[in-house]
Scaffold this motif. Structure first.
Motif, mmCIF file in Angstrom:
data_model
loop_
_atom_site.group_PDB
_atom_site.id
_atom_site.type_symbol
_atom_site.label_atom_id
_atom_site.label_comp_id
_atom_site.label_asym_id
_atom_site.label_seq_id
_atom_site.Cartn_x
_atom_site.Cartn_y
_atom_site.Cartn_z
ATOM 1 N N LYS A 101 -0.364 -19.211 -25.651
ATOM 2 C CA LYS A 101 -0.149 -19.751 -26.790
ATOM 3 C C LYS A 101 -1.438 -19.628 -27.711
ATOM 4 C CE LYS A 101 -0.739 -24.458 -27.007
ATOM 5 N NZ LYS A 101 -0.511 -25.650 -26.682
ATOM 6 N N LEU A 102 -2.566 -19.866 -26.988
ATOM 7 C CA LEU A 102 -3.815 -19.863 -27.852
ATOM 8 C C LEU A 102 -4.070 -18.248 -28.401
ATOM 9 C CD1 LEU A 102 -6.637 -20.665 -28.603
ATOM 10 C CD2 LEU A 102 -7.543 -19.937 -26.468
ATOM 11 N N ALA A 103 -3.719 -17.129 -27.527
ATOM 12 C CA ALA A 103 -3.763 -15.848 -28.168
ATOM 13 C C ALA A 103 -3.046 -15.627 -29.186
ATOM 14 C CB ALA A 103 -3.665 -14.796 -27.123
ATOM 15 N N VAL A 104 -1.569 -16.357 -29.387
ATOM 16 C CA VAL A 104 -0.488 -15.929 -30.184
ATOM 17 C C VAL A 104 -0.990 -16.725 -31.522
ATOM 18 C CG1 VAL A 104 1.523 -16.479 -30.866
ATOM 19 C CG2 VAL A 104 1.089 -15.588 -28.693
ATOM 20 N N ALA A 105 -1.489 -18.176 -31.236
ATOM 21 C CA ALA A 105 -2.040 -18.922 -32.443
ATOM 22 C C ALA A 105 -3.352 -18.218 -33.038
ATOM 23 C CB ALA A 105 -2.467 -20.321 -32.128
ATOM 24 N N LEU A 106 -3.932 -17.700 -32.482
ATOM 25 C CA LEU A 106 -5.086 -17.110 -33.221
ATOM 26 C C LEU A 106 -4.809 -15.872 -33.921
ATOM 27 C CD1 LEU A 106 -8.046 -17.145 -30.326
ATOM 28 C CD2 LEU A 106 -7.845 -18.577 -32.750
ATOM 29 N N THR A 107 -3.911 -15.213 -33.311
ATOM 30 C CA THR A 107 -3.396 -13.927 -33.935
ATOM 31 C C THR A 107 -2.462 -14.177 -35.288
ATOM 32 O OG1 THR A 107 -3.206 -12.745 -31.864
ATOM 33 C CG2 THR A 107 -1.986 -11.856 -33.688
ATOM 34 N N MET A 108 -1.671 -15.294 -35.176
ATOM 35 C CA MET A 108 -1.029 -15.667 -36.480
ATOM 36 C C MET A 108 -1.855 -16.161 -37.481
ATOM 37 S SD MET A 108 2.283 -17.281 -34.507
ATOM 38 C CE MET A 108 3.397 -17.451 -36.050
ATOM 39 N N VAL A 109 -2.907 -16.883 -37.223
ATOM 40 C CA VAL A 109 -3.531 -17.461 -38.057
ATOM 41 C C VAL A 109 -4.748 -16.131 -38.613
ATOM 42 C CG1 VAL A 109 -5.976 -18.805 -38.316
ATOM 43 C CG2 VAL A 109 -4.306 -19.832 -37.270
ATOM 44 N N ILE A 110 -5.140 -15.352 -38.100
ATOM 45 C CA ILE A 110 -6.013 -14.321 -38.691
ATOM 46 C C ILE A 110 -4.898 -13.504 -39.571
ATOM 47 C CG2 ILE A 110 -6.954 -11.917 -38.158
ATOM 48 C CD1 ILE A 110 -7.920 -13.426 -35.259
ATOM 49 N N PHE A 111 -3.689 -13.147 -39.136
ATOM 50 C CA PHE A 111 -2.811 -12.344 -39.868
ATOM 51 C C PHE A 111 -2.451 -13.018 -40.970
ATOM 52 C CE2 PHE A 111 -2.821 -9.407 -36.291
ATOM 53 C CZ PHE A 111 -2.252 -8.405 -36.860
ATOM 54 N N GLY A 130 -3.545 -13.047 -23.515
ATOM 55 C CA GLY A 130 -3.931 -14.427 -23.464
ATOM 56 C C GLY A 130 -3.572 -14.889 -22.099
ATOM 57 N N ALA A 131 -2.270 -14.448 -21.646
ATOM 58 C CA ALA A 131 -1.912 -14.745 -20.420
ATOM 59 C C ALA A 131 -2.969 -14.157 -19.166
ATOM 60 C CB ALA A 131 -0.551 -14.585 -20.157
ATOM 61 N N MET A 132 -3.247 -12.956 -19.499
ATOM 62 C CA MET A 132 -3.800 -12.140 -18.505
ATOM 63 C C MET A 132 -5.312 -12.902 -18.358
ATOM 64 S SD MET A 132 -2.210 -10.092 -16.815
ATOM 65 C CE MET A 132 -3.438 -9.382 -16.122
ATOM 66 N N VAL A 133 -5.744 -13.326 -19.435
ATOM 67 C CA VAL A 133 -7.212 -14.035 -19.397
ATOM 68 C C VAL A 133 -7.190 -15.059 -18.711
ATOM 69 C CG1 VAL A 133 -9.002 -15.171 -20.598
ATOM 70 C CG2 VAL A 133 -8.088 -12.818 -21.409
ATOM 71 N N ALA A 134 -6.308 -16.054 -18.994
ATOM 72 C CA ALA A 134 -5.993 -17.287 -18.132
ATOM 73 C C ALA A 134 -5.573 -16.968 -16.638
ATOM 74 C CB ALA A 134 -4.764 -18.051 -18.755
ATOM 75 N N MET A 135 -4.998 -16.055 -16.353
ATOM 76 C CA MET A 135 -4.617 -15.657 -14.887
ATOM 77 C C MET A 135 -5.920 -15.397 -14.404
ATOM 78 S SD MET A 135 -2.698 -15.221 -12.481
ATOM 79 C CE MET A 135 -0.880 -15.221 -12.848
ATOM 80 N N ALA A 136 -6.701 -14.562 -15.355
ATOM 81 C CA ALA A 136 -8.054 -14.010 -14.785
ATOM 82 C C ALA A 136 -8.851 -15.130 -13.929
ATOM 83 C CB ALA A 136 -8.741 -13.037 -15.525
ATOM 84 N N PHE A 137 -9.047 -16.333 -15.053
ATOM 85 C CA PHE A 137 -9.767 -17.589 -14.450
ATOM 86 C C PHE A 137 -9.105 -18.017 -13.377
ATOM 87 C CE2 PHE A 137 -11.380 -17.216 -19.165
ATOM 88 C CZ PHE A 137 -12.558 -17.528 -18.638
ATOM 89 N N VAL A 138 -7.764 -18.284 -13.358
ATOM 90 C CA VAL A 138 -7.463 -19.011 -12.112
ATOM 91 C C VAL A 138 -7.583 -18.026 -10.913
ATOM 92 C CG1 VAL A 138 -5.237 -19.504 -11.183
ATOM 93 C CG2 VAL A 138 -5.273 -19.985 -13.449
ATOM 94 N N LEU A 139 -7.416 -16.765 -10.984
ATOM 95 C CA LEU A 139 -7.663 -15.842 -9.846
ATOM 96 C C LEU A 139 -9.245 -15.822 -9.444
ATOM 97 C CD1 LEU A 139 -5.680 -12.751 -10.574
ATOM 98 C CD2 LEU A 139 -5.042 -14.349 -8.872
ATOM 99 N N ALA A 140 -9.979 -16.192 -10.235
ATOM 100 C CA ALA A 140 -11.440 -16.464 -9.850
ATOM 101 C C ALA A 140 -11.771 -17.626 -9.265
ATOM 102 C CB ALA A 140 -12.285 -16.032 -11.208
ATOM 103 N N VAL A 141 -11.088 -18.664 -9.608
ATOM 104 C CA VAL A 141 -11.087 -19.856 -8.940
ATOM 105 C C VAL A 141 -10.630 -19.833 -7.616
ATOM 106 C CG1 VAL A 141 -10.537 -22.399 -9.048
ATOM 107 C CG2 VAL A 141 -11.236 -21.215 -10.983
ATOM 108 N N ALA A 142 -9.531 -19.229 -7.409
ATOM 109 C CA ALA A 142 -8.754 -18.855 -6.254
ATOM 110 C C ALA A 142 -9.698 -18.452 -5.132
ATOM 111 C CB ALA A 142 -7.706 -18.141 -6.350
ATOM 112 N N ARG A 143 -10.602 -17.393 -5.604
ATOM 113 C CA ARG A 143 -11.373 -16.775 -4.493
ATOM 114 C C ARG A 143 -12.502 -17.740 -4.133
ATOM 115 N NH1 ARG A 143 -12.646 -11.138 -7.849
ATOM 116 N NH2 ARG A 143 -10.382 -10.295 -7.624
ATOM 117 N N ARG A 144 -12.672 -18.749 -4.932
ATOM 118 C CA ARG A 144 -13.936 -19.751 -4.356
ATOM 119 C C ARG A 144 -13.346 -21.049 -3.704
ATOM 120 N NH1 ARG A 144 -18.643 -18.755 -6.966
ATOM 121 N NH2 ARG A 144 -18.594 -16.964 -8.539
#
Length: 339
Positions: A101-111, A130-144
């Motif tokens: 949602k954040l990535a789409v909102a930023l894209t729409m605002v910029i355009f 945006g989904a992959m960035v959020a997932m990367a954070f979740v996976l980073a937490v999952a390792r710890r």
């Protein structure tokens, strides 16, 4: 106990429910139409231009899109539950939908600030990033962390952060078109065109087919990584495939309808209970049918309950989905207490 007869009955019931709800979505709304008028419009024999326009340009593409995105959201939830081995994992809870949602909102605002409109493909790409960035954070937490409850809490916090930033972007936007992003950010299937449907179908249908092709290794993975490796599953590429497919499906939903809560958590569990099976080969088709029917029901309520005022779709899905999540948490706590 799962039997072929039970599976058949459940699939038939889900299909029948889907068809009935599809027809009701074409009939009901702020303007009620007769079955004869709907059938005439679908066959191209309608005489009333207003009825033809309502059916062919508003309700039909919206209903088809709801089916596609409902199936995508439910399947994404099931893939995440399999990957994290957690019954309450889902795109909304794990923060993936909020990141998209954040990535789409930023894209729409910029355009829009540049006086340009964004294409459907651009929105899906932005949502996927945006989904992959959020997932990367979740996976980073999952390792710890070892406890899944902490992982879920971290996912929820990531979702809150992304939602807060999105709200700030929308709040300080000046353009009237950008301000209307607030309605989208709450979740809505309104404004769907046939062009949107075509793009969504090109993303969702291949992704669902790919997920179904992974049913066999997914069944092995559910028994643990060690077992999956022992039967020849390449766990790392398989895990990446689950992450990519779930993120892509969730991103497509968010790009067109905004973040939709609880569908990805509740529907897979309801389907597994109805089928009496947790096998991916059985559950994935059920998730697609169940997610589509569930979203058709919720969208019908959102459009019709207080017509012509339309509720956000997440408000309705939360009413039905949240009790299922509460029940899951209570049941899991009870099972842990009995061990």
């Amino acid at each position: 106990m799962t039997t072929p007869k039970r599976l058949t009955r459940t699939y038939l019931a889900l299909t029948a429910g889907l068809l009935v709800l599809f027809g009701m979505n074409l009939l009901w709304g702020s303007v009620s139409l007769t079955p004869q008028a709907v059938l005439a419009a679908l066959l191209g024999k309608g005489q009333d231009a207003l009825s033809m326009g309502i059916i062919l340009q508003l309700r039909l593409p919206r209903a088809v899109m709801v089916i596609l995105l409902g199936a995508a959201l439910s399947a994404a939830g099931y893939l995440l539950q399999t990957f994290f081995a957690n019954p309450i994992a889902g795109p909304f809870v794990m923060g993936i939908s909020s990141g998209a949602k954040l990535a789409v909102a930023l894209t729409m605002v910029i355009f829009l600030n540049q006086g340009r409109f964004t294409s459907s493909a651009a929105l899906i790409i932005a949502a996927f990033a945006g989904a992959m960035v959020a997932m990367a954070f979740v996976l980073a937490v999952a390792r710890r962390v070892q406890r899944m409850s902490i992982l879920v809490i971290c996912g929820v916090m990531i979702g809150y952060i992304c939602s807060a930033i999105t709200d700030i972007v929308v709040t300080f936007a000046q353009d009237s078109n950008i301000v209307n992003l607030h309605n989208w950010s709450m979740g809505s299937f309104s404004g769907v065109t046939w062009g949107n449907v075509q793009v969504a179908a090109c993303v969702v249908l291949p992704a669902l087919a790919a997920a179904f092709c992974l049913s066999k290794p997914m069944a092995a993975y559910q028994l643990g990584e060690s077992y999956a490796k022992s039967v020849g599953v390449a766990v790392r590429p398989f895990s990446m495939a689950l992450v990519l497919l779930s993120s892509l499906l969730a991103a497509c939903v968010t790009a067109f309808a905004g973040p939709i809560s609880f569908v990805g958590i509740a529907v897979p569990h309801l389907v597994k209970g109805a089928l009496g099976s947790a096998k991916p080969l059985h559950v994935l088709p059920g998730c697609a049918l169940g997610g589509a029917a569930f979203c058709l029901l919720c969208d019908l309520i959102a459009r019709s309950l207080f017509a012509p005022t339309e509720l956000s779709i997440s408000s309705v899905t939360a009413v039905f989905g949240a009790p299922v999540v509460i029940w899951l948490l209570i049941r899991r706590q009870t099972q842990e207490g009995e061990r």
